[in-house]
Motif scaffolding. Sequence first.
Motif, PDB file in Angstrom:
ATOM      1  N   GLY A   1     -29.863  69.290  10.039  1.00 47.18           N
ATOM      2  CA  GLY A   1     -28.155  69.301   9.132  1.00 47.18           C
ATOM      3  C   GLY A   1     -26.990  69.677   9.476  1.00 47.18           C
ATOM      4  N   PHE A   2     -27.219  69.491  11.248  1.00 53.73           N
ATOM      5  CA  PHE A   2     -26.121  70.447  12.629  1.00 53.73           C
ATOM      6  C   PHE A   2     -24.994  69.530  12.155  1.00 53.73           C
ATOM      7  N   LEU A   3     -24.830  68.485  11.950  1.00 57.24           N
ATOM      8  CA  LEU A   3     -23.747  67.827  12.144  1.00 57.24           C
ATOM      9  C   LEU A   3     -23.190  67.369  10.539  1.00 57.24           C
ATOM     10  N   GLY A   4     -21.965  68.358  10.225  1.00 61.31           N
ATOM     11  CA  GLY A   4     -21.840  68.280   8.803  1.00 61.31           C
ATOM     12  C   GLY A   4     -20.231  68.403   9.430  1.00 61.31           C
ATOM     13  N   ALA A   5     -19.961  69.185   7.933  1.00 61.13           N
ATOM     14  CA  ALA A   5     -17.959  69.543   7.698  1.00 61.13           C
ATOM     15  C   ALA A   5     -17.313  69.923   9.096  1.00 61.13           C
ATOM     16  N   ALA A   6     -17.913  70.434   8.975  1.00 60.42           N
ATOM     17  CA  ALA A   6     -16.957  71.370  10.260  1.00 60.42           C
ATOM     18  C   ALA A   6     -16.862  69.908  11.593  1.00 60.42           C
ATOM     19  N   GLU A   7     -19.048  69.541  12.267  1.00 59.88           N
ATOM     20  CA  GLU A   7     -18.830  69.237  13.600  1.00 59.88           C
ATOM     21  C   GLU A   7     -17.466  67.625  13.071  1.00 59.88           C
ATOM     22  N   PHE A   8     -17.169  66.911  11.689  1.00 62.44           N
ATOM     23  CA  PHE A   8     -17.381  65.997  12.043  1.00 62.44           C
ATOM     24  C   PHE A   8     -15.859  65.794  11.523  1.00 62.44           C
ATOM     25  N   ALA A   9     -15.170  67.650  11.457  1.00 66.42           N
ATOM     26  CA  ALA A   9     -13.544  67.935  11.381  1.00 66.42           C
ATOM     27  C   ALA A   9     -13.352  68.140  13.336  1.00 66.42           C
ATOM     28  N   ALA A  10     -14.461  68.194  13.352  1.00 65.56           N
ATOM     29  CA  ALA A  10     -14.447  68.972  15.136  1.00 65.56           C
ATOM     30  C   ALA A  10     -14.185  67.299  16.116  1.00 65.56           C
ATOM     31  N   MET A  11     -14.681  66.181  15.250  1.00 70.35           N
ATOM     32  CA  MET A  11     -14.759  64.934  16.120  1.00 70.35           C
ATOM     33  C   MET A  11     -13.007  64.310  16.042  1.00 70.35           C
ATOM     34  N   ARG A  12     -12.988  63.443  17.104  1.00 70.32           N
ATOM     35  CA  ARG A  12     -11.698  62.324  17.231  1.00 70.32           C
ATOM     36  C   ARG A  12     -11.961  61.574  16.135  1.00 70.32           C
ATOM     37  N   ASP A  13     -10.684  61.152  15.409  1.00 70.47           N
ATOM     38  CA  ASP A  13      -9.971  60.450  14.362  1.00 70.47           C
ATOM     39  C   ASP A  13     -10.769  58.594  14.975  1.00 70.47           C
ATOM     40  N   ASP A  14     -10.335  58.833  16.264  1.00 71.43           N
ATOM     41  CA  ASP A  14     -11.029  57.633  16.553  1.00 71.43           C
ATOM     42  C   ASP A  14     -12.263  57.197  17.203  1.00 71.43           C
ATOM     43  N   ALA A  15     -13.427  57.757  16.935  1.00 71.18           N
ATOM     44  CA  ALA A  15     -14.914  58.365  17.275  1.00 71.18           C
ATOM     45  C   ALA A  15     -15.373  58.056  16.851  1.00 71.18           C
ATOM     46  N   VAL A  16     -16.666  57.150  17.381  1.00 74.75           N
ATOM     47  CA  VAL A  16     -17.991  56.697  16.474  1.00 74.75           C
ATOM     48  C   VAL A  16     -19.527  57.118  16.707  1.00 74.75           C
ATOM     49  N   LEU A  17     -19.943  56.943  15.607  1.00 74.29           N
ATOM     50  CA  LEU A  17     -20.800  57.868  14.970  1.00 74.29           C
ATOM     51  C   LEU A  17     -22.351  57.406  15.516  1.00 74.29           C
ATOM     52  N   ILE A  18     -23.472  56.864  16.100  1.00 72.17           N
ATOM     53  CA  ILE A  18     -24.787  56.045  15.687  1.00 72.17           C
ATOM     54  C   ILE A  18     -25.655  57.450  15.876  1.00 72.17           C
ATOM     55  N   ASN A  19     -26.300  57.053  15.229  1.00 71.87           N
ATOM     56  CA  ASN A  19     -27.646  57.757  14.894  1.00 71.87           C
ATOM     57  C   ASN A  19     -29.006  56.678  15.229  1.00 71.87           C
ATOM     58  N   VAL A  20     -29.852  57.254  16.016  1.00 71.97           N
ATOM     59  CA  VAL A  20     -31.220  56.559  16.365  1.00 71.97           C
ATOM     60  C   VAL A  20     -31.649  57.742  16.258  1.00 71.97           C
ATOM     61  N   GLY A  21     -31.717  59.131  16.018  1.00 69.78           N
ATOM     62  CA  GLY A  21     -32.789  60.422  15.545  1.00 69.78           C
ATOM     63  C   GLY A  21     -33.045  60.293  14.300  1.00 69.78           C
ATOM     64  N   ARG A  22     -33.089  61.142  13.608  1.00 66.41           N
ATOM     65  CA  ARG A  22     -33.535  61.260  12.517  1.00 66.41           C
ATOM     66  C   ARG A  22     -32.577  61.770  11.099  1.00 66.41           C
ATOM     67  N   GLY A  23     -32.404  61.201  10.157  1.00 68.39           N
ATOM     68  CA  GLY A  23     -31.705  61.077   8.963  1.00 68.39           C
ATOM     69  C   GLY A  23     -31.223  62.653   8.663  1.00 68.39           C
ATOM     70  N   ALA A  24     -32.207  63.537   9.015  1.00 61.68           N
ATOM     71  CA  ALA A  24     -31.970  64.714   8.631  1.00 61.68           C
ATOM     72  C   ALA A  24     -30.915  65.575   9.457  1.00 61.68           C
ATOM     73  N   LEU A  25     -30.427  64.482  10.912  1.00 61.70           N
ATOM     74  CA  LEU A  25     -29.880  65.265  11.577  1.00 61.70           C
ATOM     75  C   LEU A  25     -28.272  65.624  10.770  1.00 61.70           C
ATOM     76  N   ILE A  26     -28.245  64.596  10.012  1.00 56.50           N
ATOM     77  CA  ILE A  26     -26.487  64.467   9.919  1.00 56.50           C
ATOM     78  C   ILE A  26     -26.655  65.212   7.958  1.00 56.50           C
ATOM     79  N   VAL A  27     -25.903  65.397   7.186  1.00 56.93           N
ATOM     80  CA  VAL A  27     -25.690  66.337   6.362  1.00 56.93           C
ATOM     81  C   VAL A  27     -24.831  65.077   5.598  1.00 56.93           C
ATOM     82  N   GLU A  28     -25.761  64.159   4.916  1.00 52.43           N
ATOM     83  CA  GLU A  28     -24.924  62.679   4.432  1.00 52.43           C
ATOM     84  C   GLU A  28     -23.701  63.232   3.532  1.00 52.43           C
ATOM     85  N   GLU A  29     -24.031  63.623   2.884  1.00 47.16           N
ATOM     86  CA  GLU A  29     -23.102  63.800   1.800  1.00 47.16           C
ATOM     87  C   GLU A  29     -21.160  64.554   2.967  1.00 47.16           C
TER      88      GLU A  29
END
Length: 319
Positions: free
Chosen positions: A210-238
Amino acid sequence: MTHVLYTANLASVVPPLVERHPGVRFTLIDGDEFRDEYRDADILWRSWVIPELFDQLMGECLDLKWLHVTSAGFDWAGGPNFDRRIAEGLLSSRSSTAYPTAIAEYVIAAIHLHARRFLHFADAQSRREWSSGLARDVAGSTLLVYGTGSIGRFTAERAEALGMTVIGVNRTGSAAEGFVRTEPFSSSSALLPEADWVVLAMPVTPENRGFLGAAEFAAMRDDAVLINVGRGALIVEESLVEAMTSGAIAGAVLDVFEQEPLPADSPLWTLPNTLLTPHTSYSSDGNPQRLAEDFSENLGRFLSGRPLLGVMSQPQLGY
């Protein structure tokens, strides 16, 4: 004679291995019931097998010295007896090139999907609408890859060939082939504003769940693209849903999810500028041959007493 057990969906690639390793006996795991003929196995080459049978194999094949799994990671090869045998020193390895090859190609395809705005054009086509759109260059962009194992390295190699700058993240920040630099996971959030593309290609551990959460998404650029091929639990889906619906990031390609199959009522299905695939980034017609080559290479090493490739290096973390 060294005795290898192999699961049924590997049967098509075994005959050449029998010829290549004439001093080895290969036995098919046929069906879902344990058989006495399995007991003296030295090696288990595992793809899919029901969890109950796998746990019984771990518990009753007392001569077992080495487990080789066909997956990119070890986290799905669990069970009480597996955990005990690993703690007791059972050698465990994974295929080094089979699935990483396919997954790296998936990542590059996902980058081009968004760079060339294929989702936009597919949507316009569905409406019979002649709609233009400005693409973005891949060459000169920055790719941030969480995980510098085989998947990350294979991805970095292909991205570098396209003219991308590739930054890697691993637990300690140790240097890794194919990356212009690597940083430790503990300070990796500071890298997010640099990245055009953020790829998750690491296993789940207690420190990164769950490390990729609200703070991390806020730090990303608004033109950035996320690609997840690791595990779903790395992301806070909400938090991902909020980031995508608010436009905090530009797009996503997701192949893994905390719950699989993904429930029909999940909000991920309808996220804008997002492609979902059903945990198939590893799937490719070249896999069987690569799986056989990986196992054959390691079998030769095992028989001659040389170090194996793709060995589980940190059992306490599951990889």
